[in-house]
Design a protein around this motif. Structure first.
Motif, PDB file in Angstrom:
ATOM      1  N   GLU A   1       0.989  -1.192   0.112  1.00 33.97           N
ATOM      2  CA  GLU A   1       0.070   0.080   0.038  1.00 33.97           C
ATOM      3  C   GLU A   1       0.948   1.246   0.150  1.00 33.97           C
ATOM      4  O   GLU A   1       0.640   2.342  -0.616  1.00 33.97           O
ATOM      5  CB  GLU A   1      -1.061   0.157   1.454  1.00 33.97           C
ATOM      6  N   LYS A   2       1.836   1.439   0.843  1.00 28.72           N
ATOM      7  CA  LYS A   2       2.580   2.604   1.022  1.00 28.72           C
ATOM      8  C   LYS A   2       3.585   2.736  -0.306  1.00 28.72           C
ATOM      9  O   LYS A   2       3.772   3.822  -0.769  1.00 28.72           O
ATOM     10  CB  LYS A   2       3.530   2.459   1.996  1.00 28.72           C
ATOM     11  N   HIS A   3       4.241   1.547  -0.763  1.00 30.97           N
ATOM     12  CA  HIS A   3       4.970   1.778  -2.207  1.00 30.97           C
ATOM     13  C   HIS A   3       4.127   2.183  -3.221  1.00 30.97           C
ATOM     14  O   HIS A   3       4.705   3.125  -3.904  1.00 30.97           O
ATOM     15  CB  HIS A   3       5.459   0.479  -2.380  1.00 30.97           C
ATOM     16  N   LEU A   4       2.877   1.746  -3.201  1.00 32.91           N
ATOM     17  CA  LEU A   4       2.231   2.056  -4.590  1.00 32.91           C
ATOM     18  C   LEU A   4       1.842   3.567  -4.351  1.00 32.91           C
ATOM     19  O   LEU A   4       1.599   4.353  -5.155  1.00 32.91           O
ATOM     20  CB  LEU A   4       0.813   1.106  -4.729  1.00 32.91           C
ATOM     21  N   ASP A   5       1.472   3.996  -3.170  1.00 35.68           N
ATOM     22  CA  ASP A   5       1.175   5.304  -2.820  1.00 35.68           C
ATOM     23  C   ASP A   5       2.277   6.519  -3.092  1.00 35.68           C
ATOM     24  O   ASP A   5       2.478   7.532  -3.818  1.00 35.68           O
ATOM     25  CB  ASP A   5       0.758   5.614  -1.389  1.00 35.68           C
ATOM     26  N   LEU A   6       3.525   5.704  -2.466  1.00 39.85           N
ATOM     27  CA  LEU A   6       4.589   6.875  -3.111  1.00 39.85           C
ATOM     28  C   LEU A   6       5.101   6.850  -4.473  1.00 39.85           C
ATOM     29  O   LEU A   6       5.389   7.728  -5.110  1.00 39.85           O
ATOM     30  CB  LEU A   6       6.110   6.199  -2.257  1.00 39.85           C
ATOM     31  N   LEU A   7       4.774   5.645  -4.935  1.00 35.62           N
ATOM     32  CA  LEU A   7       4.913   5.628  -6.731  1.00 35.62           C
ATOM     33  C   LEU A   7       4.212   6.302  -7.333  1.00 35.62           C
ATOM     34  O   LEU A   7       4.484   7.237  -8.411  1.00 35.62           O
ATOM     35  CB  LEU A   7       4.885   4.146  -7.104  1.00 35.62           C
TER      36      LEU A   7
END
Length: 396
Positions: free
Chosen positions: A97-103
């Motif tokens: 979740e956090k990775h895709l948000d940052l991406l």
């Protein structure tokens, strides 16, 4: 040029975006290490395949998804992540979740780093970016693995250190390729010489056969009738051998001119930066304000490594008692010495020596179990003395 490669390929599905990536894995025996520094950084690496001589093996330490840039240390646990229940149950969801948000952010550091990776043009700088990406993703977990973060930053420090010592890797890569081509052409020339020698020997034997007095009288006339035909063909083939020798000489001169133009000509002195930046440090500094996990130099990387090694050392779940504890304590000491924290280094050198001596005494009948501890103890004593000299000098 040889088509052999020091790699084999492994397909792994990305846990974040499900892209199936094919990663290069270094074959065992593809390079040798010659000695290690006091923080265990390899002093010299010799590749079996010369074209990769400019590549630090740490280029392949991590695996980066080509689609979403999710990055992990490229080890067995990552390759088999689908069977890792702990990862799938507790770590994957929050990281995803956090990775895709940052991406998805317009100024995404993850995307900037991922899209800048270019192993062919900038192998070792790309290794620094790749390990940074692994750090970013590890920091997204609810419970970070401090020991891994310490290991990652230490390896970034090694890469920065080697960057300060190496030549232009593009130039080294070209030199390696030309070295392989040189060796291949020498083989061609040697083969041509050997073929000519075999031919000359054959012709000598053939004429000896024609001129032998041992043949029965009744076949002498038959032999003589064929001898002239052979003589004509022999002359034709001798001309071919002579022409081949001449053409190979011309080719050798042409190849030397080409090699000089590429390796020794105007390209040899060209400036080596990092894309649109003067250096990898400038690129990292340009993004550092967006992410405090970014380090721009060897010293910054060592400071981060010390921090996370201390966090792991203070905990009770990441470092096992015995050799691993002794090694972690030693690394904290040695890295502290390298960044100028001599008091901190003194504390951990003393701890390493104490723990090392206790462990060795406790397992004194098992030399194989204490081999690493003995080696680290020797290093701790030696580097501890060096640290005391620096501590005294700094207090004057």
């Amino acid at each position: 040029m040889s088509t052999e490669s020091p790699f084999f390929h492994t397909k792994v599905e990305c846990p974040i975006c499900k892209t199936v990536n094919e990663f290069e894995t270094i074959k065992v025996g593809s390079y040798l290490e010659n000695g290690r520094d006091t923080d265990f950084c390899p002093k010299e690496i010799k590749w079996k395949y010369q074209r990769y001589q400019s590549y630090n093996p740490l280029v392949y330490f991590t695996a980066v998804c080509t689609n979403c840039f999710y990055t992990r240390e490229f080890n067995a646990k990552f390759k088999e992540w689908k069977t890792d229940n702990n990862f799938r149950s507790y770590r994957l969801k929050p990281v995803k979740e956090k990775h895709l948000d940052l991406l998805a952010q317009s100024d995404s550091v993850i995307r900037a780093f991922g899209e800048t990776i270019n192993v062919n043009a900038y192998p070792n700088e790309s290794a620094i970016l790749k390990i940074h990406l692994a750090i970013f993703d590890e920091l997204l977990a609810d419970r970070v693995l401090n020991l891994d973060l310490g290991r990652f930053y230490l390896r970034i420090a090694w890469l920065f250190r080697n960057l300060g010592e190496e030549e232009n890797p593009n130039q080294q890569y070209l030199q390696g390729m030309f070295s392989e081509l040189d060796n291949s052409f020498v083989s061609v020339q040697s083969g041509a010489v050997q073929e000519k020698e075999i031919w000359v020997k054959f012709v000598k034997n053939l004429y000896a056969h024609f001129e032998s007095a041992d043949h029965p009288t009744e076949i002498q006339s038959v032999i003589c009738s064929h001898k002239d035909n052979f003589a004509n063909r022999i002359q034709d083939l001798e001309k071919i051998f002579e022409e081949t020798e001449t053409k190979l000489g011309e080719f050798k001169r042409l190849f030397a001119e080409y090699k000089s133009a590429i390796v020794g000509g105007e390209f040899a002195g060209s400036d080596y930066g990092f894309g649109d930046f003067h250096s990898i440090g400038e690129f990292l500094l340009n993004h550092k304000a967006k992410n405090d996990a970014i380090v721009t130099s060897e010293k910054e990387a060592l400071v981060k490594a010390i921090h996370y090694y201390k966090e792991a050392f203070a905990g009770d779940r990441e470092i096992t008692p015995g050799n691993q504890t002794i090694q972690a304590s030693y690394l904290i000491a040695e890295l502290s010495r390298r960044v100028g924290d001599y008091d901190g280094a003194k504390e951990y050198f003393n701890n390493t020596i104490k723990k090392g001596q206790e462990f060795i005494y406790e397992h004194r009948t098992d030399k194989s179990r204490t081999a690493l501890a003995r080696k680290i103890l020797e290093l701790a004593i030696e580097q501890g003395k060096e640290n005391m000299h620096s501590l005294k000098a700094s207090s004057k």
